[in-house]
Each structure stands twice: as C-alpha cells, then as structure tokens.
Design an enzyme around this catalytic site. Structure first.
Site, PDB file in Angstrom:
ATOM      1  N   SER A   8       0.852  -1.197   0.000  1.00 57.30           N
ATOM      2  CA  SER A   8       0.000   0.000   0.000  1.00 57.30           C
ATOM      3  C   SER A   8       0.884   1.242   0.000  1.00 57.30           C
ATOM      4  O   SER A   8       1.577   1.535   0.975  1.00 57.30           O
ATOM      5  CB  SER A   8      -0.890  -0.025   1.241  1.00 57.30           C
ATOM      6  OG  SER A   8      -1.465   1.243   1.413  1.00 57.30           O
ATOM      7  N   HIS A  32      -0.730  -1.106  -4.709  1.00 61.86           N
ATOM      8  CA  HIS A  32      -2.044  -0.774  -4.140  1.00 61.86           C
ATOM      9  C   HIS A  32      -2.075   0.723  -3.818  1.00 61.86           C
ATOM     10  O   HIS A  32      -1.282   1.211  -3.008  1.00 61.86           O
ATOM     11  CB  HIS A  32      -2.267  -1.605  -2.877  1.00 61.86           C
ATOM     12  CG  HIS A  32      -3.609  -1.445  -2.247  1.00 61.86           C
ATOM     13  ND1 HIS A  32      -4.725  -2.145  -2.664  1.00 61.86           N
ATOM     14  CD2 HIS A  32      -4.033  -0.660  -1.211  1.00 61.86           C
ATOM     15  CE1 HIS A  32      -5.760  -1.808  -1.915  1.00 61.86           C
ATOM     16  NE2 HIS A  32      -5.369  -0.909  -1.025  1.00 61.86           N
ATOM     17  N   ASP A  34      -4.298   3.732  -2.347  1.00 64.99           N
ATOM     18  CA  ASP A  34      -5.489   4.056  -1.554  1.00 64.99           C
ATOM     19  C   ASP A  34      -5.938   5.480  -1.828  1.00 64.99           C
ATOM     20  O   ASP A  34      -5.185   6.426  -1.618  1.00 64.99           O
ATOM     21  CB  ASP A  34      -5.165   3.912  -0.062  1.00 64.99           C
ATOM     22  CG  ASP A  34      -5.047   2.456   0.344  1.00 64.99           C
ATOM     23  OD1 ASP A  34      -5.991   1.693   0.083  1.00 64.99           O
ATOM     24  OD2 ASP A  34      -4.003   2.076   0.901  1.00 64.99           O
ATOM     25  N   MET A  36      -8.640   8.330  -0.788  1.00 59.45           N
ATOM     26  CA  MET A  36      -9.580   8.683   0.289  1.00 59.45           C
ATOM     27  C   MET A  36     -10.029  10.133   0.137  1.00 59.45           C
ATOM     28  O   MET A  36      -9.200  10.997  -0.146  1.00 59.45           O
ATOM     29  CB  MET A  36      -8.887   8.522   1.643  1.00 59.45           C
ATOM     30  CG  MET A  36      -8.355   7.123   1.886  1.00 59.45           C
ATOM     31  SD  MET A  36      -7.512   7.040   3.479  1.00 59.45           S
ATOM     32  CE  MET A  36      -7.091   5.298   3.502  1.00 59.45           C
ATOM     33  N   HIS A  67      -7.736   1.492  -4.862  1.00 59.94           N
ATOM     34  CA  HIS A  67      -8.782   1.205  -3.869  1.00 59.94           C
ATOM     35  C   HIS A  67      -9.450   2.536  -3.518  1.00 59.94           C
ATOM     36  O   HIS A  67      -8.889   3.338  -2.775  1.00 59.94           O
ATOM     37  CB  HIS A  67      -8.114   0.550  -2.647  1.00 59.94           C
ATOM     38  CG  HIS A  67      -9.035   0.319  -1.496  1.00 59.94           C
ATOM     39  ND1 HIS A  67      -8.583   0.026  -0.223  1.00 59.94           N
ATOM     40  CD2 HIS A  67     -10.395   0.313  -1.416  1.00 59.94           C
ATOM     41  CE1 HIS A  67      -9.618  -0.122   0.581  1.00 59.94           C
ATOM     42  NE2 HIS A  67     -10.726   0.044  -0.100  1.00 59.94           N
ATOM     43  N   MET A  69     -11.789   4.774  -1.633  1.00 60.68           N
ATOM     44  CA  MET A  69     -12.607   4.929  -0.424  1.00 60.68           C
ATOM     45  C   MET A  69     -13.192   6.334  -0.504  1.00 60.68           C
ATOM     46  O   MET A  69     -12.820   7.244   0.241  1.00 60.68           O
ATOM     47  CB  MET A  69     -11.730   4.747   0.825  1.00 60.68           C
ATOM     48  CG  MET A  69     -11.353   3.295   1.067  1.00 60.68           C
ATOM     49  SD  MET A  69      -9.861   3.129   2.051  1.00 60.68           S
ATOM     50  CE  MET A  69      -8.635   3.304   0.774  1.00 60.68           C
ATOM     51  N   MET A 140     -11.898  -6.159   3.591  1.00 62.49           N
ATOM     52  CA  MET A 140     -11.112  -5.307   4.491  1.00 62.49           C
ATOM     53  C   MET A 140     -10.906  -6.009   5.832  1.00 62.49           C
ATOM     54  O   MET A 140     -11.867  -6.495   6.436  1.00 62.49           O
ATOM     55  CB  MET A 140     -11.834  -3.975   4.744  1.00 62.49           C
ATOM     56  CG  MET A 140     -11.876  -3.019   3.570  1.00 62.49           C
ATOM     57  SD  MET A 140     -10.269  -2.525   2.922  1.00 62.49           S
ATOM     58  CE  MET A 140      -9.457  -1.815   4.350  1.00 62.49           C
ATOM     59  N   ASP A 178      -6.943  -6.628   2.896  1.00 59.99           N
ATOM     60  CA  ASP A 178      -6.270  -5.338   3.081  1.00 59.99           C
ATOM     61  C   ASP A 178      -6.445  -4.859   4.513  1.00 59.99           C
ATOM     62  O   ASP A 178      -7.572  -4.678   4.975  1.00 59.99           O
ATOM     63  CB  ASP A 178      -6.906  -4.344   2.091  1.00 59.99           C
ATOM     64  CG  ASP A 178      -6.309  -2.959   2.153  1.00 59.99           C
ATOM     65  OD1 ASP A 178      -5.271  -2.761   2.809  1.00 59.99           O
ATOM     66  OD2 ASP A 178      -6.896  -2.063   1.515  1.00 59.99           O
TER      67      ASP A 178
HETATM   68  C1  DX5 Z   1      -6.757   1.232   4.932  1.00 61.97           C
HETATM   69  C2  DX5 Z   1      -6.112   1.074   3.560  1.00 61.97           C
HETATM   70  C3  DX5 Z   1      -5.002   0.061   3.566  1.00 61.97           C
HETATM   71  C4  DX5 Z   1      -3.928   0.348   4.556  1.00 61.97           C
HETATM   72  C5  DX5 Z   1      -2.839  -0.684   4.534  1.00 61.97           C
HETATM   73  O1  DX5 Z   1      -7.786   2.108   4.864  1.00 61.97           O
HETATM   74  O2  DX5 Z   1      -7.064   0.666   2.615  1.00 61.97           O
HETATM   75  O3  DX5 Z   1      -4.524  -0.207   2.284  1.00 61.97           O
HETATM   76  O4  DX5 Z   1      -3.431   1.630   4.492  1.00 61.97           O
HETATM   77  O5  DX5 Z   1      -1.921  -0.411   5.544  1.00 61.97           O
HETATM   78  P1  DX5 Z   1      -1.554  -1.496   6.673  1.00 61.97           P
HETATM   79  O6  DX5 Z   1      -0.986  -2.689   5.950  1.00 61.97           O
HETATM   80  O7  DX5 Z   1      -0.542  -0.773   7.517  1.00 61.97           O
HETATM   81  O8  DX5 Z   1      -2.803  -1.827   7.403  1.00 61.97           O
HETATM   82 ZN    ZN Z   2      -6.446  -0.228   0.624  1.00 60.19          ZN
END
Ligand code: DX5
Ligand code: ZN
Length: 217
Positions: A8, A32, A34, A36, A67, A69, A140, A178
């Site tokens: 990530s 990956h 993320d 947000m 991903h 969010m 998740m 994840d």
């Molecule tokens: C959480 C994210 C993950 C996360 C992974 O909201 O979607 O991808 O940051 O980080 P670790 O492996 O530290 O949980």
């Molecule tokens: Zn993620």
C-alpha cells in the site's frame, strides 16, 4: 498458487518516492493505491496525479490497483482510468444495487478491471449478488481510513465463504485482503483463500523491506 503482494503506497516514505516505487517494482506483484476523500473515510490521501506518476515511473506493464474509499466512485473513476490504473475497486456500502451494478459495468466498459470492497462490519451476503460481475473482491481486515491498524481475524470467515462461492459457481474473481497484514498472518490469509495481500506498514516500516516481503511470501 502463492498469494500476490500489493504494497500500500499510502504507507511509503514520500521523500523516497522514486526509490521505493523502484523497489516495489522489483519485489512485489501489484501496486495498491489508496484513494480517500475525507467523507467515506476520515482521512484524505492520494488523487489521480499520484497514479499517473506511478504509471510513468513503472512503465506500461505493471499492475496498479486503485482502492477508492470515496463517496462518488461513479463520478471520479474515469480520472483514475486516464491516469493509467488497471483496476478500480470501490465499496459496496455506498449505494443500492442499481448504483453498484451500474458503476461496476461502467468501470469495465472503460477498459479496466473492476472490484468491490467490503468493510469488516459488512456481511458476505452484501456482496454475494455481485460476485459474478466482478474481477476482484476486497475483504477489508481493518476499518478503512488509516494504515498501521491491527488485523481483524474475524473477517477470515468471509474470505472462506467467498472462496467456496467461487468454486461452487465456477467464478474467477480474485480475493484480496487489506489491513494489518504482515509476517504473522499472511499465511493464514492465503490459507483462507486470499489471492492478493495488501501490505502497507509491514512493507514500508520494516527495517529490511526486501526481507519483509520475502518472509511474507
Ligand atoms: C486502509 C487502507 C489500507 C492500509 C494498509 O484504509 O485501505 O490499504 O493503508 O496499511 P496497513 O498494511 O498498515 O494496514
Ligand atoms: Zn487499501
């Protein structure tokens, strides 16, 4: 088949962006990313520009898994397609079945793979109606929003159910997990049926990143 690793990027050291992207290019399978928006989750992270920068750094052949969010994946996904990601995953908690199906279909029509994520509190039954229409199911194992949280083993039950459903129905979606995944639980996730493991802190906060990935594998 061994599980694939998707570090990530949210957990990377941004001051070492190029170096760490090159490192993942050599040692891991997917990237990956993320995304947000500060609404669906209580944090703000990356946008399409960072996806485009990663694509530019790694060339056309590497797999970038985004991903989302965010509250409006239907409105924003095409910006990530243009930035060069290969897969766009969004959350099943966002809308009714019309919204979910329509957005899944539009993502595929745009020429990339689609994925559906479910939070720890969401039941397997919530995603079951869509399993024949997706390329990836993201289970998740933390409440989304932040890296570095503790793994929730209770979600393994959903991974097992998804793997059983896939066999019974001859489906082909990948199962991704994840959140909180590291050397101490990667094998447990893979044995439950996960094909792709996201590993943020356990990759980027490790004193020896290559060794951390090797141990997880
Ligand atoms: C959480 C994210 C993950 C996360 C992974 O909201 O979607 O991808 O940051 O980080 P670790 O492996 O530290 O949980
Ligand atoms: Zn993620």
């Amino acid at each position: 088949m061994a599980a694939k690793f998707s570090p990530s990027l949210m957990c990377m050291d941004l001051l070492k962006f190029k170096e760490q992207i090159e490192f993942i290019d050599q040692h891991a399978d997917y990237f990956h990313i993320d995304i947000m928006d500060g609404h669906f989750v209580d944090n703000i992270s990356f946008g399409p520009e960072i996806c485009a920068a990663v694509r530019k750094a790694v060339g056309p052949d590497r797999f970038l898994d985004a991903h989302l969010m965010i509250e409006r994946p239907d409105h924003y996904f095409d910006r990530f397609v243009r930035a060069g990601v290969n897969l766009i995953c969004f959350h099943v908690e966002l809308g009714d079945s019309y919204y979910i199906r329509n957005t899944l279909g539009r993502i595929r029509e745009a020429g990339v793979k689609n994925g559906l994520a479910l939070n720890p509190a969401t039941s397997f039954e919530a995603v079951e109606p869509y399993l024949a229409e997706i390329d990836l199911l993201l289970v998740m194992s933390v409440v989304p929003g932040f890296g570095g949280q503790s793994f929730m083993p209770s979600v393994l039950d959903k991974v097992e159910k998804a793997a059983e459903w896939r066999t019974e129905n001859r489906a082909s979606f990948l199962i991704q997990m994840d959140g909180g995944i590291g050397q101490n639980n990667a094998a447990q996730c893979a044995l439950a049926g996960a094909d792709v493991l996201v590993a943020g802190s356990s990759t980027f906060k490790a004193p020896d990143m290559a060794r951390a990935i090797a141990e997880m594998k």
